[in-house]
Enzyme design. Structure first.
Site, PDB file in Angstrom:
ATOM      1  N   LYS A 198     -36.716  77.894 -17.475  1.00 16.78           N
ATOM      2  CA  LYS A 198     -38.164  78.011 -17.230  1.00 16.78           C
ATOM      3  C   LYS A 198     -38.335  77.441 -15.574  1.00 16.78           C
ATOM      4  O   LYS A 198     -38.461  76.296 -15.534  1.00 16.78           O
ATOM      5  CB  LYS A 198     -38.896  77.382 -18.052  1.00 16.78           C
ATOM      6  CG  LYS A 198     -40.559  78.079 -18.326  1.00 16.78           C
ATOM      7  CD  LYS A 198     -41.458  78.072 -17.087  1.00 16.78           C
ATOM      8  CE  LYS A 198     -42.092  76.768 -16.812  1.00 16.78           C
ATOM      9  NZ  LYS A 198     -42.632  76.802 -15.699  1.00 16.78           N
ATOM     10  N   GLU A 242     -35.956  63.620 -15.215  1.00 17.03           N
ATOM     11  CA  GLU A 242     -35.991  63.266 -13.937  1.00 17.03           C
ATOM     12  C   GLU A 242     -37.475  63.401 -13.050  1.00 17.03           C
ATOM     13  O   GLU A 242     -37.883  64.576 -13.171  1.00 17.03           O
ATOM     14  CB  GLU A 242     -35.257  64.164 -13.110  1.00 17.03           C
ATOM     15  CG  GLU A 242     -33.402  64.218 -13.404  1.00 17.03           C
ATOM     16  CD  GLU A 242     -32.923  62.918 -12.894  1.00 17.03           C
ATOM     17  OE1 GLU A 242     -33.600  62.124 -12.181  1.00 17.03           O
ATOM     18  OE2 GLU A 242     -31.807  62.791 -13.605  1.00 17.03           O
ATOM     19  N   CYS A 251     -38.942  63.950  -4.166  1.00 22.99           N
ATOM     20  CA  CYS A 251     -38.856  62.927  -5.095  1.00 22.99           C
ATOM     21  C   CYS A 251     -38.455  61.454  -4.653  1.00 22.99           C
ATOM     22  O   CYS A 251     -38.899  60.335  -4.829  1.00 22.99           O
ATOM     23  CB  CYS A 251     -37.988  63.228  -6.555  1.00 22.99           C
ATOM     24  SG  CYS A 251     -36.354  63.652  -6.246  1.00 22.99           S
ATOM     25  N   GLU A 286     -47.578  57.936  -6.066  1.00 22.55           N
ATOM     26  CA  GLU A 286     -46.775  59.175  -5.526  1.00 22.55           C
ATOM     27  C   GLU A 286     -47.881  60.066  -4.832  1.00 22.55           C
ATOM     28  O   GLU A 286     -48.424  61.040  -5.798  1.00 22.55           O
ATOM     29  CB  GLU A 286     -45.912  59.788  -6.767  1.00 22.55           C
ATOM     30  CG  GLU A 286     -44.880  60.679  -5.783  1.00 22.55           C
ATOM     31  CD  GLU A 286     -43.959  61.688  -6.795  1.00 22.55           C
ATOM     32  OE1 GLU A 286     -44.571  62.113  -8.001  1.00 22.55           O
ATOM     33  OE2 GLU A 286     -42.696  61.787  -6.675  1.00 22.55           O
TER      34      GLU A 286
HETATM   35  P1  NAD Z   1     -44.716  69.453 -12.655  1.00 21.52           P
HETATM   36  O1  NAD Z   1     -44.500  68.233 -13.759  1.00 21.52           O
HETATM   37  O2  NAD Z   1     -46.058  69.808 -12.628  1.00 21.52           O
HETATM   38  O3  NAD Z   1     -44.050  70.475 -13.285  1.00 21.52           O
HETATM   39  C1  NAD Z   1     -42.499  70.696 -13.485  1.00 21.52           C
HETATM   40  C2  NAD Z   1     -42.243  71.835 -14.299  1.00 21.52           C
HETATM   41  O4  NAD Z   1     -42.790  71.238 -15.969  1.00 21.52           O
HETATM   42  C3  NAD Z   1     -42.742  73.341 -14.017  1.00 21.52           C
HETATM   43  O5  NAD Z   1     -41.794  74.081 -14.280  1.00 21.52           O
HETATM   44  C4  NAD Z   1     -43.677  73.272 -15.016  1.00 21.52           C
HETATM   45  O6  NAD Z   1     -44.244  74.469 -15.065  1.00 21.52           O
HETATM   46  C5  NAD Z   1     -43.448  72.705 -16.204  1.00 21.52           C
HETATM   47  N1  NAD Z   1     -44.152  72.012 -16.936  1.00 21.52           N
HETATM   48  C6  NAD Z   1     -45.936  71.630 -16.669  1.00 21.52           C
HETATM   49  N2  NAD Z   1     -46.501  71.456 -17.948  1.00 21.52           N
HETATM   50  C7  NAD Z   1     -45.635  71.346 -18.902  1.00 21.52           C
HETATM   51  C8  NAD Z   1     -45.465  71.316 -20.357  1.00 21.52           C
HETATM   52  N3  NAD Z   1     -46.493  70.890 -20.841  1.00 21.52           N
HETATM   53  N4  NAD Z   1     -44.591  71.432 -20.825  1.00 21.52           N
HETATM   54  C9  NAD Z   1     -43.325  72.058 -20.426  1.00 21.52           C
HETATM   55  N5  NAD Z   1     -43.167  72.063 -18.914  1.00 21.52           N
HETATM   56  C10 NAD Z   1     -44.329  71.991 -18.479  1.00 21.52           C
HETATM   57  O7  NAD Z   1     -44.004  68.945 -11.369  1.00 21.52           O
HETATM   58  P2  NAD Z   1     -43.879  69.749 -10.103  1.00 21.52           P
HETATM   59  O8  NAD Z   1     -45.439  69.686  -9.531  1.00 21.52           O
HETATM   60  O9  NAD Z   1     -43.295  71.115 -10.113  1.00 21.52           O
HETATM   61  O10 NAD Z   1     -43.006  68.794  -9.313  1.00 21.52           O
HETATM   62  C11 NAD Z   1     -43.244  67.624  -8.594  1.00 21.52           C
HETATM   63  C12 NAD Z   1     -42.853  66.451  -9.316  1.00 21.52           C
HETATM   64  O11 NAD Z   1     -41.417  66.532  -9.681  1.00 21.52           O
HETATM   65  C13 NAD Z   1     -42.945  65.197  -8.412  1.00 21.52           C
HETATM   66  O12 NAD Z   1     -43.338  64.147  -9.279  1.00 21.52           O
HETATM   67  C14 NAD Z   1     -41.288  64.831  -7.960  1.00 21.52           C
HETATM   68  O13 NAD Z   1     -41.351  63.437  -7.996  1.00 21.52           O
HETATM   69  C15 NAD Z   1     -40.649  65.276  -9.453  1.00 21.52           C
HETATM   70  N6  NAD Z   1     -39.462  65.524  -8.881  1.00 21.52           N
HETATM   71  C16 NAD Z   1     -38.589  64.670  -9.508  1.00 21.52           C
HETATM   72  C17 NAD Z   1     -37.044  64.782  -9.125  1.00 21.52           C
HETATM   73  C18 NAD Z   1     -35.988  63.961  -9.495  1.00 21.52           C
HETATM   74  O14 NAD Z   1     -34.986  64.168  -9.685  1.00 21.52           O
HETATM   75  N7  NAD Z   1     -36.361  62.550  -9.808  1.00 21.52           N
HETATM   76  C19 NAD Z   1     -36.933  65.864  -8.262  1.00 21.52           C
HETATM   77  C20 NAD Z   1     -37.732  66.793  -7.652  1.00 21.52           C
HETATM   78  C21 NAD Z   1     -38.800  66.772  -8.167  1.00 21.52           C
END
Ligand code: NAD
Length: 525
Positions: free
Chosen positions: A201, A276, A310, A412
């Protein structure tokens, strides 16, 4: 096909900016889900639009707004394909992945250009994103001829003991928008080499890059049902995947807030869950550092990908002896960065991802301005005129004289905003570095090897750099973080295999008699 499709109004990148003309809209390509080897529309017929964050009039495509029904079909396809795939010898599975790597190489430039269009980061960086997927594919496919287990002596005579890896089953992969090909590949490739089948997804803001990756899997000949792709929103498609009882493992990358929801749902149904999540990374600059080098690292770490990594360098803790000099130079260089469309080779900093991100980042700029003592040394404005009129552009922003416990130094921001924090000593800098809820990446600039090793030892993060920025991970080393960044797993390296396989301990007794471990005495004569 005359299937009626209606656009959902909820699409963050379309929530601002002028709608495209009707002729432009007619040319917009419609993409489908990939389920059981077929490209299919969502059962509901609903879709959402994916727009270019540098110019929201440019609609990249329409993607299915999938629901639980689509997810159920994808999981069923993955379940049906599992036995055949897990029985395919790992070296043969890996051969298909090497083919995939070749396809990615052939298409690298196109995939990078399409990624810049849907995600905004500059071409050099999207090229790096695709390259990371290539590196991950080659490196991890090599594991098809290793996937090492181990043998170990048994307690009893004439008994053999060993450990082997076995696949987990159907894996749900949920990914964010900031590395839309690299991050899906970090999950997909190890999952496949270990013999699992998957449902991906992708993030709603960047589905195209993951579609490109999955299309390449199809072209490589990965059998139907092994890789399935379901686009859609997190709270519908994502949630349905996490809740599905036939999905044995969820591998999630995204915000800490969403990760918590995912983790608790997985806990309820005893699913394996690897997370992550967010970061608030630190560069420590000591008084003996090469200041110009440290500035280069700070600029790249804070403003690369418009700060939407991140591992972004969102805190710069600088020794008081060099603080003034460092801050002055940093601000001069940040002011000179060119903000614009990532597809323009002269651009240094692209747009941020969507209107919600603008709102959040500008909110933090206001918070920073209100903090007592902090000083906005440059940037802080949204750019909305001329070439910036239709996109989500924010000036590279530096806050100076920041204190470690201020909100801008703790939370963040995920945008082109960094904080410079003065410190008196290495010990104080390490304390500040560790004084946040996250634990992803840290770095130190110093010419003193003793200080470098001391900081390496004391920083409680998953990644540490010396004389380099907080970003720049390579695929053959484990990647992940401590505290609110992760839940103890690591992606990349060979360590990722521990997420996507389970250990089976095997005892072979060839003594021909009952031997009871921990009970029977062994005769030493
Ligand atoms: P997000 O948490 O909003 O979304 C991430 C994914 O989760 C998306 O595909 C979203 O559709 C899905 N999602 C949202 N709600 C959900 C639910 N209730 N159940 C299942 N899936 C759901 O994050 P984002 O805005 O897409 O990404 C930014 C964040 O990701 C930042 O906090 C960043 O630090 C983190 N990030 C971490 C790493 C790492 O390796 N540690 C790498 C890249 C990004």
């Amino acid at each position: 096909m005359a299937q009626a499709r209606k656009a959902l109004s909820k699409s963050a990148k379309r929530s601002q900016g002028r709608a495209p003309s009707s002729s432009a809209r007619a040319q917009v390509k419609t993409f489908h889900n990939y389920i059981g080897g077929e490209w299919v529309a969502s059962v509901s017929g609903e879709w959402f639009e994916n727009a270019n964050p540098a110019d929201t009039r440019d609609v990249v495509g329409r993607f299915p707004a999938s629901t639980a029904t689509d997810v159920n079909r994808a999981v069923e396809a993955a379940r049906a394909a599992f036995d055949r795939w897990r029985h395919t010898p790992a070296p043969r599975r890996a051969e298909l992945l090497f083919r995939l790597g070749e396809i990615l190489i052939r298409n690298k430039d196109r995939f990078a250009a399409e990624m810049t269009r849907e995600m905004g980061k500059v071409l050099k960086e999207t090229g790096g994103d695709v390259q990371e997927a290539i590196d991950c594919t080659y490196y991890t496919a090599g594991e098809g001829r290793r996937l090492h287990g181990f043998t170990t002596p048994a307690e009893m005579p004439n008994k053999f003991a060993m450990c082997v890896r076995q696949p987990v089953g159907v894996c749900g992969l949920i990914t964010p928008w900031n590395f839309p090909m690299a991050i899906p590949s970090w999950k997909l490739i190890p999952a496949l080499v270990c013999g699992n089948t998957v449902v991906i997804k992708p993030a709603e803001d960047t589905p195209l890059s993951t579609f490109n990756l999955v299309k390449a899997c199809e072209e490589a000949g990965i059998p139907a049902g092994v890789v399935n792709l379901v686009a859609g929103y997190g709270d519908t498609a994502g949630r349905a995947l996490v809740e599905h009882r036939d999905v044995r493992l969820i591998s999630f990358t995204g915000s800490t807030e969403t990760g918590r929801i995912v983790a608790s749902t997985c806990a309820d149904r005893n699913a394996i869950c690897s997370l992550e999540m967010g970061g608030k990374n630190v560069i420590i600059v000591m008084d003996d550092a090469d200041i110009d080098l440290a500035i280069e690292g700070a600029l790249w770490g804070a403003f690369g990908t418009s700060g939407q990594r991140c591992t972004a360098s969102s805190r710069l803790v600088v020794h008081k002896k060099v603080y003034k000099q460092f801050t002055k130079k940093l601000v001069e260089r940040a002011r000179a960065l060119r903000v614009g469309d990532g597809s323009d080779p002269n651009t240094d900093v692209g747009p941020v991802i969507n209107a919600d991100a603008v709102h959040k980042i500008m909110g933090y700029v206001e918070v920073g301005e209100r903090e007592d003592g902090a000083r906005r040394a440059c940037g802080g404005k949204r750019l909305e005129k001329g070439e910036h009129a239709h996109g989500y552009f924010i000036e590279p922003t530096v806050f100076a004289d920041v204190e470690a416990d201020m909100r801008i130094a703790q939370e963040e921001i995920f945008g082109p905003v960094t904080c410079v924090i003065p410190a008196d000593s290495l010990e104080e800098a390490i304390g500040i570095g560790n004084g946040v809820r996250y634990g992803l990446s840290a770095s130190i600039y110093t010419r003193d090897v003793n200080r470098a090793f001391h900081a390496m030892n004391e920083m409680y993060t998953g990644i540490f750099y010396v004389n380099s920025s907080t970003i720049g991970a390579e695929v053959h080393l484990p990647f992940g973080g401590t505290k609110a960044t992760g839940n103890g797993h690591r992606e990349a390296g060979t360590q990722v295999l521990d997420i996507f396989s389970e250990w089976k301990s095997v005892y072979v007794d060839y003594s021909g008699k009952l031997q009871r471990a921990q009970i029977d005495e062994v005769n030493f004569e």
